[in-house]
Scaffold this active site. Sequence first.
Site, PDB file in Angstrom:
ATOM      1  CG  ASN A   9      -1.670   1.264   1.430  1.00  0.00           C
ATOM      2  OD1 ASN A   9      -1.783   2.064   0.506  1.00  0.00           O
ATOM      3  ND2 ASN A   9      -2.196   1.474   2.635  1.00  0.00           N
ATOM      4  CD1 TRP A  10       3.755   1.140  -2.851  1.00  0.00           C
ATOM      5  CD2 TRP A  10       3.586   2.245  -4.800  1.00  0.00           C
ATOM      6  NE1 TRP A  10       4.527   0.479  -3.784  1.00  0.00           N
ATOM      7  CE2 TRP A  10       4.441   1.131  -4.983  1.00  0.00           C
ATOM      8  CE3 TRP A  10       3.325   3.081  -5.881  1.00  0.00           C
ATOM      9  CZ2 TRP A  10       5.039   0.840  -6.208  1.00  0.00           C
ATOM     10  CZ3 TRP A  10       3.922   2.795  -7.111  1.00  0.00           C
ATOM     11  CH2 TRP A  10       4.771   1.686  -7.267  1.00  0.00           C
ATOM     12  CE  LYS A  11       0.124   3.290   4.717  1.00  0.00           C
ATOM     13  NZ  LYS A  11       0.184   3.400   6.155  1.00  0.00           N
ATOM     14  CG  HIS A  95      -5.645   2.170   5.030  1.00  0.00           C
ATOM     15  ND1 HIS A  95      -5.184   3.138   5.889  1.00  0.00           N
ATOM     16  CD2 HIS A  95      -4.668   1.233   4.947  1.00  0.00           C
ATOM     17  CE1 HIS A  95      -3.973   2.793   6.301  1.00  0.00           C
ATOM     18  NE2 HIS A  95      -3.636   1.648   5.747  1.00  0.00           N
ATOM     19  CD  GLU A  97      -2.603   5.671   6.583  1.00  0.00           C
ATOM     20  OE1 GLU A  97      -2.584   5.701   5.344  1.00  0.00           O
ATOM     21  OE2 GLU A  97      -1.700   5.145   7.269  1.00  0.00           O
ATOM     22  CD  GLU A 167      -3.627  -2.453   7.316  1.00  0.00           C
ATOM     23  OE1 GLU A 167      -2.564  -2.837   6.805  1.00  0.00           O
ATOM     24  OE2 GLU A 167      -4.079  -1.317   7.153  1.00  0.00           O
ATOM     25  N   GLY A 173       2.237   2.364  10.651  1.00  0.00           N
ATOM     26  CA  GLY A 173       3.176   3.469  10.476  1.00  0.00           C
ATOM     27  C   GLY A 173       3.867   3.886  11.761  1.00  0.00           C
ATOM     28  CB  SER A 213       4.987  -1.752  11.876  1.00  0.00           C
ATOM     29  OG  SER A 213       4.574  -0.397  12.065  1.00  0.00           O
ATOM     30  N   GLY A 234       2.799  -1.131   4.230  1.00  0.00           N
ATOM     31  CA  GLY A 234       2.926   0.270   3.868  1.00  0.00           C
ATOM     32  C   GLY A 234       4.380   0.629   3.642  1.00  0.00           C
ATOM     33  N   GLY A 235       5.030   1.148   4.671  1.00  0.00           N
ATOM     34  CA  GLY A 235       6.400   1.663   4.566  1.00  0.00           C
ATOM     35  C   GLY A 235       7.364   0.733   3.840  1.00  0.00           C
TER      36      GLY A 235
HETATM   37  P1  PGA Z   1       2.761   0.293   7.578  1.00  0.00           P
HETATM   38  O1  PGA Z   1       1.328   0.509   6.896  1.00  0.00           O
HETATM   39  O2  PGA Z   1       3.286  -1.018   7.053  1.00  0.00           O
HETATM   40  O3  PGA Z   1       3.592   1.464   7.121  1.00  0.00           O
HETATM   41  O4  PGA Z   1       2.556   0.260   9.040  1.00  0.00           O
HETATM   42  C1  PGA Z   1       0.447  -0.561   6.750  1.00  0.00           C
HETATM   43  C2  PGA Z   1      -0.834  -0.087   6.149  1.00  0.00           C
HETATM   44  O5  PGA Z   1      -1.219   1.050   6.435  1.00  0.00           O
HETATM   45  O6  PGA Z   1      -1.483  -0.800   5.379  1.00  0.00           O
END
Ligand code: PGA
Length: 251
Positions: A9-11, A95, A97, A167, A173, A213, A234-235
């Site tokens: 997930n590149w956000k 998600h 966010e 999640e 994050g 994470s 994500g990251g």
């Molecule tokens: P993260 O993000 O791996 O950076 O914690 C995961 C996500 O939001 O899907």
Amino acid sequence: MRKTVIAGNWKMNMTPSAARAFVEELKPLVAGKNGCDIVLCVPYVDIATAAEAAKGSCLHIGAENVHYEASGAYTGEVSSSMLLEAGAEYVIVGHSERRQYFGETDHTVNLRAKAALSAGMKVILCLGELLEARQAGITEEIVSMQTKLDLAGIAEEDLSRLIIAYEPVWAIGTGLTATPEQADEACGIIRRVVASLYSEKAASELTIQYGGSMNEKNAAELLAKENVDGGLIGGASLVPAKFATIVAAAD
Ligand code: PGA
């Protein structure tokens, strides 16, 4: 046997040219990894470029959200048919966010999931508890409630195109990862709710990812758990070598 799916997930990261370079770099690193499905969920404007670059490889492209109407006066929104034509096969809905910063609720997440499924997309539906809920000892209640609300009205036959990503919001994050036991327990709770809503068969075939994470160091341990069938990353999905290491752990 259920499918293991590793999704990035590149956000709000990567321009189209960066997306192309990323896909070109990743392709040889994951070639021949047939033990899991590999998905990159990318910003809307990167979809066409990423899909073109991924052609002929084992990479699948997804979007990070979708609107629930097919078309109309919804300035700034994007529909399933637009995503499909641009080259997205998957889409993330719900998600944290989106829920946290953009006012999405279980109701709108459910509408988005249903719209995307009926358009023929594959859906990665995210849910998970806040830190306060975990500290209050109500993770099971929250996760069960979200599962029921988010899946309302979705037919059992459509579950073959649906993935749930557990999640925990406190792990996203933050560098704080759920322990493999916590991830396994929560994914198991989701699976039991799915069994009660649908059937044992549907529950045993459903891919449930962990996200929060997950990285190249902790992925193997998390993925080894019975109820964890992949990851939403994500990251660590922004660096080809790290993402490829996670894919290798799943493979
Ligand atoms: P993260 O993000 O791996 O950076 O914690 C995961 C996500 O939001 O899907």
